[in-house]
Design an enzyme around this catalytic site. Structure first.
Site, short mmCIF file in Angstrom:
data_model
loop_
_atom_site.label_atom_id
_atom_site.label_comp_id
_atom_site.label_asym_id
_atom_site.label_seq_id
_atom_site.Cartn_x
_atom_site.Cartn_y
_atom_site.Cartn_z
N TRP A 145 0.84 -1.21 0.00
CA TRP A 145 0.00 0.00 0.00
C TRP A 145 0.86 1.25 0.00
O TRP A 145 1.92 1.28 0.65
CB TRP A 145 -0.86 -0.03 1.25
CG TRP A 145 -1.35 1.29 1.75
CD1 TRP A 145 -0.65 2.21 2.51
CD2 TRP A 145 -2.65 1.86 1.55
NE1 TRP A 145 -1.45 3.30 2.78
CE2 TRP A 145 -2.68 3.11 2.22
CE3 TRP A 145 -3.80 1.42 0.89
CZ2 TRP A 145 -3.81 3.92 2.23
CZ3 TRP A 145 -4.92 2.24 0.91
CH2 TRP A 145 -4.91 3.47 1.57
N ASN A 147 0.45 5.65 0.72
CA ASN A 147 -0.32 6.89 0.78
C ASN A 147 0.62 8.05 0.48
O ASN A 147 1.19 8.06 -0.62
CB ASN A 147 -1.22 7.03 2.02
CG ASN A 147 -0.60 6.78 3.36
OD1 ASN A 147 -0.24 5.66 3.68
ND2 ASN A 147 -0.50 7.80 4.18
N ASP A 148 0.80 8.99 1.37
CA ASP A 148 1.45 10.26 1.02
C ASP A 148 2.83 10.12 0.35
O ASP A 148 3.63 9.30 0.78
CB ASP A 148 1.72 11.08 2.28
CG ASP A 148 0.57 11.08 3.25
OD1 ASP A 148 -0.52 10.62 2.89
OD2 ASP A 148 0.77 11.54 4.38
N TRP A 172 -3.71 0.32 4.61
CA TRP A 172 -2.85 1.19 5.43
C TRP A 172 -2.34 0.42 6.66
O TRP A 172 -3.07 -0.36 7.27
CB TRP A 172 -3.66 2.41 5.87
CG TRP A 172 -2.84 3.43 6.60
CD1 TRP A 172 -2.15 4.46 6.04
CD2 TRP A 172 -2.63 3.51 8.01
NE1 TRP A 172 -1.51 5.17 7.01
CE2 TRP A 172 -1.78 4.62 8.23
CE3 TRP A 172 -3.04 2.76 9.10
CZ2 TRP A 172 -1.36 5.01 9.50
CZ3 TRP A 172 -2.62 3.14 10.38
CH2 TRP A 172 -1.79 4.25 10.56
N PHE A 204 5.85 8.03 10.01
CA PHE A 204 4.84 8.86 9.35
C PHE A 204 5.51 9.87 8.42
O PHE A 204 6.72 9.96 8.32
CB PHE A 204 3.97 9.55 10.41
CG PHE A 204 2.74 8.73 10.80
CD1 PHE A 204 2.69 7.36 10.59
CD2 PHE A 204 1.64 9.34 11.38
CE1 PHE A 204 1.56 6.62 10.94
CE2 PHE A 204 0.51 8.61 11.73
CZ PHE A 204 0.47 7.25 11.52
N GLU A 322 -2.93 18.64 8.64
CA GLU A 322 -1.85 17.70 8.30
C GLU A 322 -1.13 17.98 6.97
O GLU A 322 -1.59 18.72 6.14
CB GLU A 322 -2.30 16.22 8.40
CG GLU A 322 -3.40 15.76 7.51
CD GLU A 322 -3.85 14.30 7.74
OE1 GLU A 322 -3.63 13.71 8.81
OE2 GLU A 322 -4.46 13.75 6.82
C1 FRU Z 1 -1.97 11.87 5.69
C2 FRU Z 1 -1.41 11.17 6.93
C3 FRU Z 1 -0.31 11.96 7.56
C4 FRU Z 1 0.45 10.90 8.30
C5 FRU Z 1 0.36 9.76 7.34
C6 FRU Z 1 0.35 8.41 7.99
O1 FRU Z 1 -2.48 11.00 4.76
O2 FRU Z 1 -2.45 10.94 7.83
O3 FRU Z 1 -0.74 13.00 8.38
O4 FRU Z 1 1.77 11.26 8.56
O5 FRU Z 1 -0.80 9.93 6.60
O6 FRU Z 1 0.40 7.39 7.04
#
Ligand code: FRU
Length: 571
Positions: A145, A147-148, A172, A204, A322
């Protein structure tokens, strides 16, 4: 590192090859009486341990140890059925050693353990990047997976894309920093994890800088260090890691910024030339669920001092919530006139001034994008041509049984600051490097379409497209641009454009509408009015449907289009 004191009792050594040996019926600790421990000892002689995963199975905790020392700990949908895919655990640092793998679960996992393989090669090479629902010109992780985007930076001739990564599951969890590199922002090579969870927590989001003047003293005398800043989840401290080769990362022993409040996170660090200082922008939730961005400065990347707090929305109002991003841009066509942009994860932004310590907004809550599920975008530090280039997490609809990966990034885009009738606005355009992907070119010359008429853009065979289209002399009420079953609908009267239920107000200019669309399997990114309007819509595009056409209702218009079929970025 957290030590498991029960571990000694569980140790069980078996020979050179991977063998499975469950230890039955032993309670793990008083909280988990039903648990059954499954242990595998393995002499490491290859780069990876391949762990069998089936999406949707119960997540089990797996711990890798060298004697008493815990090396890795993560949750995994380990399976004793036929696996959907194998997760790759890099063990190359321990070649020659005998390590133990321990699965904490109530069931006997001996079959799952027997499916674990050691390998120096990627056994899925033939199918990797050719999966049915894999985007072809958007970055997505090989497995697991994402994400950011994290730590976007140019360093020693390469663009680096780190990303929030779960290497062991397609949802996640287990946050690591995955790592990919590119020479051209378009073709990415994923090279393994850069940051692993540690005793402070999982890794993170955060950012990366190049410390050209070696202010941190972490350089090796010849190469300036690349320095990463991340949040350790749970302890909520900000950590630092550095590298002098862009491959191996060493963490500082102690965090550089202590917790301010629970959940503070996502440090974005930049160099501020006029004050000769580093600036960190950090998301901090204040009392009353007040979102805020803290500004801190440092002269050596290690000692930080708070200089300002900018408040955003509260609770579900996610303005400045965030993933801060902060950069300066020159107003297009006005050399010397510069403004600072502050954004949060949802891309809403403020424009203002910055004196090295304090950000003063001049306009606030501007809408940064009009799409669906584009999030946590970040821009590259140290971009060699001085451009401001952004990539965001694009939450694609790639969850599914059998999938070995999930999610993707947007295409890389160049951001500019434009003067518009509604004041200063940021505008995005796909980076010019994407032109490299163009192959077959189709031109559809200017023609008139009347009420009820439609026009097919013929002979376009591929699923991956770059489309430029212009509608002019519009007297019609509605324009429907159908792309492989996805309708891009423009209602002239109220000047709204919609795709799959996502709407935006898009004014006509001189009775014209000019659209650029990038179409991949997992969605469409649409740019209009010089990129002031950016609308990414995640929708799985039907690869069996080859029809592209324009239909007009209630009046007429003129239309012309150009289409490029695009190559895959995966070689
Ligand atoms: C945004 C977030 C960040 C965090 C990360 C964790 O998508 O929630 O704030 O650091 O993803 O995966």
């Amino acid at each position: 590192m957290i030590l498991d004191l029960n571990f000694q009792m569980k140790k069980f050594l078996i020979g050179i090859f991977v063998t499975a040996m469950p230890i039955l019926g032993k309670a793990q600790d008083s909280q988990d009486k039903s648990s059954r421990d499954n242990l595998l000892n393995v002499q490491i002689d290859k780069k990876w341990l391949l762990l069998p995963v089936k999406n949707g199975e119960e997540r089990k905790k797996m711990v890798l140890r060298d004697g008493d020392k815990q090396l890795r700990s993560f949750d995994i949908e380990l399976t004793d059925q036929d696996p959907d895919w194998y997760a790759y655990l890099d063990v190359s640092a321990w070649r020659g050693k005998t390590l133990s793998l321990d699965v904490h679960t109530g069931t006997d996992m001996s079959r799952a353990l027997s499916l674990i393989k050691q390998s120096d090669k990627e056994i899925d090479k033939k199918t990797l990047y050719r999966e049915k629902n894999r985007a072809r010109f958007h970055f997505s992780p090989k497995r697991g997976w994402n994400n950011d985007p994290n730590g976007l930076v140019y360093y020693n001739g390469e663009y680096h894309l780190f990303f929030q990564h779960n290497p062991y599951g397609t949802e996640w969890g287990n946050m690591h920093w995955g790592h990919a590199v590119s020479k051209d922002l378009v073709h990415w090579r994923e090279i393994g994890e850069a940051l692993y969870p540690d005793s402070y927590g999982t890794m993170f989001s955060g950012s990366a800088v190049v410390d050209k003047n070696n202010t941190s003293g972490m350089g090796d005398g010849s190469d300036p260090p690349m320095v990463l800043f991340y949040t350790a989840e749970g302890s909520w401290v900000q950590g630092l890691a550095y590298s002098t080769d862009g491959r191996k990362f060493k963490k500082a022993e102690t965090p550089v910024v202590p917790k301010i409040t629970d959940g503070n996170r996502d440090p974005k660090v930049i160099w501020h030339e006029p004050s000769q200082k580093w600036v960190m922008v950090l998301y901090v939730e204040l009392e009353g669920k007040q979102h805020s961005m803290y500004f801190l400065t440092s002269s050596n990347l290690k000692d930080w001092e708070t200089t300002d707090v900018v408040k955003g929305g509260t609770d579900s109002d996610t303005y400045l919530f965030e993933c801060p991003e902060f950069y300066e841009l020159q107003v297009e066509g006005k050399p010397g006139v510069k403004k600072w942009i502050l954004t949060g994860a949802n891309s809403e932004y403020a424009i203002g001034t910055f004196d090295g310590e304090k950000f003063t907004p001049e306009s606030e809550r501007l809408n940064g994008q009009h799409g669906r599920d584009f999030y946590a975008a970040q821009t590259f530090n140290n971009e060699p041509k001085g451009r401001r280039i952004e990539m965001g997490w694009w939450r694609t609809k790639t969850t599914g049984h059998g999938n070995n990966f999930n999610q993707s990034m947007s295409i890389p885009m160049e951001i500019k600051l434009l003067e518009t009738e509604e004041g200063l606005k940021i505008a995005r355009q796909p980076v010019e490097e994407l032109k490299k992907l163009r192959k077959k070119h189709h031109v559809f010359e200017n023609r008139q379409l009347r009420d009820g008429e439609s026009f097919l853009l013929k002979k376009i065979k591929d699923d991956f497209l770059e489309i430029h289209t212009r509608f002019s002399s519009i007297t019609s009420e509605q324009i429907i641009f159908s792309i492989k079953g996805v309708d891009v609908i423009y209602n002239v009267k109220d000047e709204t454009l919609s795709i799959d239920g996502v709407d935006m107000h898009l004014p006509l200019t001189n009775n014209q509408l000019e659209l650029t669309l990038y179409v991949d399997r997992t969605g469409i990114e649409l740019f209009a009015n010089k990129g002031v309007y950016f609308m990414p819509v995640n929708i799985n595009v039907d690869s069996n449907n080859k029809d592209i056409g324009i239909k007009v209702k209630g009046g007429s218009l003129r239309t012309e289009s150009e289409v490029y079929q695009l190559r895959s970025i995966w070689r």
